[in-house]
Every structure is written in structure tokens, then in C-alpha cells.
Design an enzyme around this catalytic site. Sequence first.
Site, mmCIF file in Angstrom:
data_model
loop_
_atom_site.group_PDB
_atom_site.id
_atom_site.type_symbol
_atom_site.label_atom_id
_atom_site.label_comp_id
_atom_site.label_asym_id
_atom_site.label_seq_id
_atom_site.Cartn_x
_atom_site.Cartn_y
_atom_site.Cartn_z
ATOM 1 N N ALA A 61 0.850 -1.193 0.000
ATOM 2 C CA ALA A 61 0.000 0.000 0.000
ATOM 3 C C ALA A 61 0.889 1.248 0.000
ATOM 4 O O ALA A 61 2.042 1.192 0.448
ATOM 5 C CB ALA A 61 -0.879 -0.018 1.240
ATOM 6 N N GLY A 100 0.778 -5.162 1.216
ATOM 7 C CA GLY A 100 -0.347 -5.279 0.288
ATOM 8 C C GLY A 100 0.062 -5.889 -1.043
ATOM 9 O O GLY A 100 -0.774 -6.470 -1.750
ATOM 10 N N GLU A 103 -0.207 -9.481 -0.506
ATOM 11 C CA GLU A 103 -1.639 -9.807 -0.349
ATOM 12 C C GLU A 103 -2.337 -9.840 -1.710
ATOM 13 O O GLU A 103 -3.192 -10.683 -1.963
ATOM 14 C CB GLU A 103 -2.304 -8.787 0.579
ATOM 15 C CG GLU A 103 -1.737 -8.878 1.992
ATOM 16 C CD GLU A 103 -2.346 -7.856 2.925
ATOM 17 O OE1 GLU A 103 -1.925 -6.692 2.851
ATOM 18 O OE2 GLU A 103 -3.241 -8.211 3.692
ATOM 19 N N GLU A 123 3.677 -5.385 7.260
ATOM 20 C CA GLU A 123 2.838 -4.357 7.888
ATOM 21 C C GLU A 123 3.143 -4.144 9.363
ATOM 22 O O GLU A 123 3.055 -3.031 9.878
ATOM 23 C CB GLU A 123 1.357 -4.712 7.726
ATOM 24 C CG GLU A 123 0.796 -4.519 6.321
ATOM 25 C CD GLU A 123 0.952 -5.727 5.422
ATOM 26 O OE1 GLU A 123 1.813 -6.591 5.704
ATOM 27 O OE2 GLU A 123 0.228 -5.815 4.422
HETATM 28 C C1 LIG Z 1 -10.043 2.843 9.824
HETATM 29 C C2 LIG Z 1 -9.383 1.664 9.181
HETATM 30 C C3 LIG Z 1 -8.921 1.994 7.827
HETATM 31 C C4 LIG Z 1 -8.067 0.907 7.298
HETATM 32 C C5 LIG Z 1 -7.782 1.193 5.883
HETATM 33 C C6 LIG Z 1 -6.468 0.679 5.436
HETATM 34 C C7 LIG Z 1 -6.628 -0.517 4.580
HETATM 35 C C8 LIG Z 1 -5.288 -0.910 4.092
HETATM 36 C C9 LIG Z 1 -5.264 -2.288 3.640
HETATM 37 C C10 LIG Z 1 -4.149 -2.932 3.447
HETATM 38 C C11 LIG Z 1 -2.922 -2.365 3.896
HETATM 39 C C12 LIG Z 1 -1.769 -2.842 3.462
HETATM 40 C C13 LIG Z 1 -0.647 -2.316 4.185
HETATM 41 C C14 LIG Z 1 0.633 -2.214 3.414
HETATM 42 O O1 LIG Z 1 0.852 -2.691 2.363
HETATM 43 S S1 LIG Z 1 1.716 -1.258 4.242
HETATM 44 C C15 LIG Z 1 3.089 -1.214 3.175
HETATM 45 C C16 LIG Z 1 3.851 -2.456 3.251
HETATM 46 N N1 LIG Z 1 5.065 -2.300 2.515
HETATM 47 C C17 LIG Z 1 6.248 -2.198 3.085
HETATM 48 O O2 LIG Z 1 6.394 -2.308 4.272
HETATM 49 C C18 LIG Z 1 7.412 -1.967 2.175
HETATM 50 C C19 LIG Z 1 8.069 -0.678 2.526
HETATM 51 N N2 LIG Z 1 9.176 -0.415 1.641
HETATM 52 C C20 LIG Z 1 10.364 -1.029 1.765
HETATM 53 O O3 LIG Z 1 10.598 -1.879 2.582
HETATM 54 C C21 LIG Z 1 11.433 -0.584 0.832
HETATM 55 O O4 LIG Z 1 11.110 0.692 0.389
HETATM 56 C C22 LIG Z 1 11.619 -1.506 -0.397
HETATM 57 C C23 LIG Z 1 10.305 -1.750 -1.112
HETATM 58 C C24 LIG Z 1 12.241 -2.814 0.055
HETATM 59 C C25 LIG Z 1 12.584 -0.825 -1.391
HETATM 60 O O5 LIG Z 1 13.792 -0.526 -0.705
HETATM 61 P P1 LIG Z 1 14.905 0.404 -1.377
HETATM 62 O O6 LIG Z 1 15.140 -0.019 -2.749
HETATM 63 O O7 LIG Z 1 16.043 0.444 -0.411
HETATM 64 O O8 LIG Z 1 14.273 1.838 -1.480
HETATM 65 P P2 LIG Z 1 13.742 2.798 -0.353
HETATM 66 O O9 LIG Z 1 13.346 2.079 0.848
HETATM 67 O O10 LIG Z 1 14.711 3.909 -0.199
HETATM 68 O O11 LIG Z 1 12.408 3.347 -1.018
HETATM 69 C C26 LIG Z 1 12.443 4.157 -2.196
HETATM 70 C C27 LIG Z 1 11.387 5.224 -2.071
HETATM 71 O O12 LIG Z 1 10.109 4.593 -2.109
HETATM 72 C C28 LIG Z 1 9.346 4.975 -0.964
HETATM 73 N N3 LIG Z 1 8.507 3.839 -0.595
HETATM 74 C C29 LIG Z 1 8.879 2.576 -0.412
HETATM 75 N N4 LIG Z 1 7.836 1.806 -0.111
HETATM 76 C C30 LIG Z 1 6.757 2.625 -0.123
HETATM 77 C C31 LIG Z 1 5.369 2.411 0.109
HETATM 78 N N5 LIG Z 1 4.861 1.194 0.382
HETATM 79 N N6 LIG Z 1 4.553 3.458 0.028
HETATM 80 C C32 LIG Z 1 5.019 4.709 -0.264
HETATM 81 N N7 LIG Z 1 6.349 4.965 -0.506
HETATM 82 C C33 LIG Z 1 7.187 3.931 -0.430
HETATM 83 C C34 LIG Z 1 10.378 5.302 0.082
HETATM 84 O O13 LIG Z 1 9.846 6.154 1.045
HETATM 85 C C35 LIG Z 1 11.454 5.960 -0.745
HETATM 86 O O14 LIG Z 1 11.014 7.274 -0.985
HETATM 87 P P3 LIG Z 1 12.049 8.464 -0.979
HETATM 88 O O15 LIG Z 1 12.988 8.188 -2.111
HETATM 89 O O16 LIG Z 1 11.203 9.660 -1.147
HETATM 90 O O17 LIG Z 1 12.750 8.411 0.338
#
Ligand SMILES: CCCCCCCC/C=C\C=C\CC(=O)SCCNC(=O)CCNC(=O)[C@H](O)C(C)(C)COP(=O)(O)OP(=O)(O)OC[C@H]1O[C@@H](n2cnc3c(N)ncnc32)[C@H](O)[C@@H]1OP(=O)(O)O
Length: 718
Positions: A61, A100, A103, A123
Site C-alpha cells: 500500500a 499489500g 496480499e 505491515e
Molecule cells: C479505519 C481503518 C482503515 C483501514 C484502511 C487501510 C486498509 C489498508 C489495507 C491494506 C494495507 C496494506 C498495508 C501495506 O501494504 S503497508 C506497506 C507495506 N510495505 C512495506 O512495508 C514496504 C516498505 N518499503 C520497503 O521496505 C522498501 O522501500 C523496499 C520496497 C524494500 C525498497 O527498498 P529500497 O530499494 O532500499 O528503497 P527505499 O526504501 O529507499 O524506497 C524508495 C522510495 O520509495 C518509498 N517507498 C517505499 N515503499 C513505499 C510504500 N509502500 N509506500 C510509499 N512509498 C514507499 C520510500 O519512502 C522511498 O522514498 P524516498 O525516495 O522519497 O525516500
Amino acid sequence: MALYRRIPGAIAVITLTNPPVNALSCTVREAIYETVKRATADQEVKAIVLCGANGKFCGGADIKEFSREMRGPPLVPMIDMIEESEKPVVAVIEGVAFGGGLELALGCHYRIAHSGAQVGLTEVTLGLLPAAGGTQRLPRLIGVPAALDIITTGRHVSAQEAVRLGIVDKVTDSSAMEEAIEFAKTVAGEPMGPRRLSLWTAACPEDLDSLLEGALVRIRQRSRGALAPVACVQAVRAAASLPFAQGMKKEQELMAYLFTSGQARAMQYCFFTQRAAARWTTPSGASWENTKARPVRQAAVIGLGTMGKGIAVSLSRAGIPVIAVETEQKRLKAGRKAVNSMLTRESQKRGLAEAHLGSISFTLDLRKLRDTDLVIEAVFEDMALKKQIFSKLSSVCRPDALLCTNTSGLNIDEIASAASRPELVVGTHFFAPAHVMKLLEVVCGPRTSPVAVATAMQLAKRLEKIGVVVGNCSGFVGNRMMRPYTEQAYYLLEEGARPEEVDLVLEEFGFAMGIFRVMDLSGLDVGWRSRKELGLTGPKLPPGTEARSRGGKRYSPLPDILCESGRLGQKTGRGWYLYEKERVATPDPWLQSFLEDYRSRFGIQSRRVGQDEILERCLYSLINEGFRILQEGIAASPEDIDVIYVSGYGWPRHRGGPMFYAWMVGLPKVLDKLEHYHRTHPDIPNLAPSSMLRKLVARGSPPVHQWRALIQQHSSQL
Ligand SMILES: CCCCCCCC/C=C\C=C\CC(=O)SCCNC(=O)CCNC(=O)[C@H](O)C(C)(C)COP(=O)(O)OP(=O)(O)OC[C@H]1O[C@@H](n2cnc3c(N)ncnc32)[C@H](O)[C@@H]1OP(=O)(O)O
């Protein structure tokens, strides 16, 4: 967005396109809906392949959307729609499928992964649970025990393990995309009912209750007070015991509870601030964007004590050839033996081939450093010795070599003054054990050049560490803030508390160990040595100095007295606690009666110290120092301080870091309490609220991300 194309063989390919990680933003979700509907409606299409652009399936997400009003189609019905498709949907997992993203893949009927891919339900690391069906589908796919582990830890699972567990159906070293297309053709037209995980039953062990109870015990040990892993266990229990629809209902209820909790907010803050720390800037205008780091092809480490050994292993693990220097043959031999066995353990643990490690050579001869790009001096904290080494390095090393000093608090400028090129001297404060701990404080002296900062920050990245740029002052950021915190802990003992009471409060707050247990572990002599150097105790203390006062301020001689009586912590079997069994701390009756004697000797009326007072005095004095650090420009932002504390000092991630925590508690409350405690203890200047805190309160306590703008009006040491 998601791109749609039809390819020969009656296959529709849907490509998630949202750089850099194809996060499931509102636009992407809308596009998935639309393209999946289009593919299912198209009579010519017999199977669907779902992939991500640029070699990444999906990073989950869009976390940025969590702090805004949620718009667009929700994930759950979207994934249900994919699962309900009569046409097979094959997920192509390249790069990552996290949160997500996984998922989504679990809603597909088949999953084909590239051998370099990683999957995970991450998550929990963001204070949430996998609420797009992850907690219900994964246990059905791979059984409750394996799913419980993956969901409660959020760990990254390699493609090899994923196929072993059954998360993915196939792993390939060649093109996962081509493999998936060919595979999709073979399953087109088959009934998809048996592939719908929502229709499966989770394989459940007979002793489900003890499995879940065991998980809760581990969670309590690992992340005290964190809500998300506990909610994950409850959701997995639902998967094991309820029909899918009811399990999904439970998952949603638990998510709603976590989503609005301060903990989720704190952990998402940590996610972004950790990445923001790499984007350093200095007031001179130098920054990560406009300053090129020097390449580091070969490095050297001077001193093979505890820190030097860990640093050498870190460098080698990053593939950087290292020259390790010692002063005596005996130490060199012992260092070589220790480093080699650490490397063997590391390569076994991480499955690293020897070929990926940088070679390490060992020498007594400093002249061997003439071609190194970067030297890290890691001898003990002795200014004279460090200066002597930097002076020698100036004549031995190449003129452009970066000279780093590993110190936990000595003056970088003074060390640099011994070098012929002070602009290339930078502090690199590693944390013990240096090959394990993630934090690296990169300390700029007033003469350190932007290139030196850029090179040290680039090195942190290569070592897979979190580099944070800080200014030069005694203790830098992390250790400087620890001082008032530890002092409060001593004062609380003087006033009537017991070490185990103080530790319990801090551990319930979320620290893995209370301060007294930490001191026993690292050795009480560490602080004793530095207090002796500062003339606060020992031979340099002027005769006639009052026992409990230094320079008109309150001082506690308690730790000095313990050291003088040989109680140095775990290594001597006693410190603040007794260690009859190795590493097991038990309250010591001796200490209790010693404290009573001490109080009566100094006429201190012992009192019951409440838990709130323990927590507030310890934490708010540390936070107050954080505000002073911001005011003096030693840290560029409150976010940097928080990254330092979460990644280097065991500050619980679900509390966001000290500055974030202060804001969550309410800055007016922190100010109020500090004023109160300072009134009660006017001889403790650290409790006097900093002017930065007062200023923020006067400005209506803006959120943490707005503080930087206010701080820039002050001086900067960076
Ligand atoms: C009231 C109740 C309401 C409920 C409603 C909600 C319903 C929601 C339903 C489902 C929810 C699902 C939850 C999720 O999916 S949470 C997200 C899970 N994902 C993660 O944990 C992955 C996070 N990211 C990472 O671990 C890494 O970024 C990775 C993908 C491994 C890539 O690593 P790397 O190559 O080292 O690059 P960076 O970490 O530096 O990331 C690059 C830039 O991308 C941005 N980023 C990364 N992931 C996300 C993301 N998921 N969303 C938004 N942005 C993301 C990161 O911040 C970096 O940005 P920047 O360059 O600006 O620093």
C-alpha cells in the site's frame, strides 16, 4: 497506474507502474480494477498475468496515503475480485512483494517468482497488520505456524524459502515474466475454484493455544508494549478457527484499532525519517544532491579492539578490501583470529560466498596505508593517542585520503588539528557491536569538508547502516542526550528508588533493557574512566570537593563508589545487580543496604518514588537535551535525533523517537513537568526547560516536521 496489453496466446498482461516501488496508490488501485475487469470481460483473453514495472512487483500500500483521507477503491474487494476471476491470474514476483503487494499476489491463483525476489507481510513493522486478507490467506496457504512467524515479524522471505513454504508455486533464475506467460497458457480454461485460498482451511497444529501463547511471549520480549504484533496473533487465531468471511471481519476490526493508534503513526514516521536522514544538508548549501562522494576501493582500520574488529568485518562484508593495523604482534594475532572467526560466522549466517567478502590483510606497519582511500582509526578514547595517529597518517596516506576517527564523544576538531588536511577528517561514531548495529553518527567538525561528509555517508550506505550527520560537541547527539537520562536514574536511587524499579518502568515503556541493566552490560568502568578524565572523580578531583556537588550542580557519586569497590557490572559478577548465573540480573540485597547507608550518610530522606516520576524525569531530561541540541544546531532536525535514538539506543520504534514522543505527549505537558521538576530540584540545571521547547510551545506546538523551519533561525554546527 496499471498498463494493459494483450499478447499472443490469449494472455492479458497487467503491469503495475508507480515508481519507485509500484505502491498501491489510489490511482494504481483504480487502474487494477479497471484492467482486471477489462481482461475478464474480453472474450479473447484466456488468462491474465499481473506484474510490476522495472523489475519490482509491488512494495505494498502507498504508506503516504495513510496520513491523508483514504480515497479510491479499497484493496480488499479488489483482491477478492481477482480471486473470483474464472480466468487464471498469475502473479509475476520480481524484486519485492511486500505488504499489500504480497496480499495482492495471494489473491492471484498462481505465483511465479524470480530467484532474487523477496516477499513478506511487512505491515507489523509499520504498526499495522496485513489487512487486505493477508492474515487469512497466508495461514490457509502455508499453515498456521509458518504464517504466524512471517506475519508477526514482518521479515523478508527469500524466493527460495518462499517456494519451500509454498508461498510461491515456482522460482526461476531466468525470466519470471516469460515463465509466467508460458505457465498461464497451460492453465487457461481450468477451473479456478481449487486455487482460491479463501476456500481453503488453514492447517492447524493440535497445540494451537500453546503455539499462539509462545508467540505472545516472544513478542513481549522482543517488542514490549507494541500493539501490532499482538493484533497479528489475534488475526491468525481467527484464520485458524473461523470461516474466511468471519476471519476477514476480525482482520478489519483489528486493523481499524491499529490504524488509528499512535503507534502506527510513530512507526510510519520512523519509516520515512530513516530514509530522510540520507538527504543531509549543511547551512553552507552543501548537500547529498550536490556533493559527490569519493570512491572507496580500499580501506584501513587502525586498532583491533572490540570496535575495530566489528568495523573491519563490516567493511569486508560490504566487499571493501581492508588493511587492519595493530601496534603489537600479540594484539595483531589475536585480532586476526577474532576477525576471521567473525567473518566465518557471518558468511555462514548470511550465506555469503567468500568471494563477496573484501579481503583483510593484517599489519604492524602504518606505511602500508599509502594507497588507501579511507582510514578508520578505532583505538581507545585517548585524545593524545588519537592525535599522534592522525599526525602520522598525514605523512603516510595519500593527500586525498579520508581520515575517520571512531569516537563516541571526543572533540573532532581537536583530533583534526593534528592532521595536515583537517578538511578530510570526519568522525564516524559506530555502535557496538559495530558489525551488527545499524547506526552511524557522521560527525562534522567545523573544518570538515562536504566531500568528507558525502564519502562517510556513502560508506554508511554501503555498510548497510543508517548514517546521520551530526555536529561536533561532547557526546555528539546520542551520548550527549544519554547523560541527563542516566544522571536522573542515579538521583532517583539517591531519593529512594531501587535499580529494578527504575528499570521496570523503562522496560514497560518499551526499552529492551532498563538503564541499570544496560550499564551493567556495557561495564560501569566506561563512564567511570570518562568522569575521571573530566576530573569529576578520581585523582584529578580537587581536594575538599563536596561529595554530591560539582561546580554548584548536583552530582551523584553512586556509580564511582560502585566502581571503586570493584562492582563493574556483569564482567565482575556484580554492579547495579548481582549476577550469580551468567547474564541473569537479580536484585542485590547488598546494594539495597548500601543505598540505605548512603542516604543516611548524606541525610537524604528516602521516599517512595512513583512510576510516573521515574519515567518523566528520565525521559523528559533526555528530550530536553534534544531540544538544546536542536537549538545549538548539533542536529539538523528532530527527525535526525529520532533516527539516532530508534536505530542506535533501543528507543522503542512504536514510540517514534524522543522528539516525536514529546510531541505525542504534548509539548505543553513536557514543559510543565520540566518546570515542576526543576522547581523541586533547582540544583539540576538539565531540568530547566530549554528555550527551544518554550518557543515551540509559544508557537502552538507545531508538528515535528515543522520544527526544522524554526530551528533554522538559530546557529548551526553542521
Ligand atoms: C479505519 C481503518 C482503515 C483501514 C484502511 C487501510 C486498509 C489498508 C489495507 C491494506 C494495507 C496494506 C498495508 C501495506 O501494504 S503497508 C506497506 C507495506 N510495505 C512495506 O512495508 C514496504 C516498505 N518499503 C520497503 O521496505 C522498501 O522501500 C523496499 C520496497 C524494500 C525498497 O527498498 P529500497 O530499494 O532500499 O528503497 P527505499 O526504501 O529507499 O524506497 C524508495 C522510495 O520509495 C518509498 N517507498 C517505499 N515503499 C513505499 C510504500 N509502500 N509506500 C510509499 N512509498 C514507499 C520510500 O519512502 C522511498 O522514498 P524516498 O525516495 O522519497 O525516500
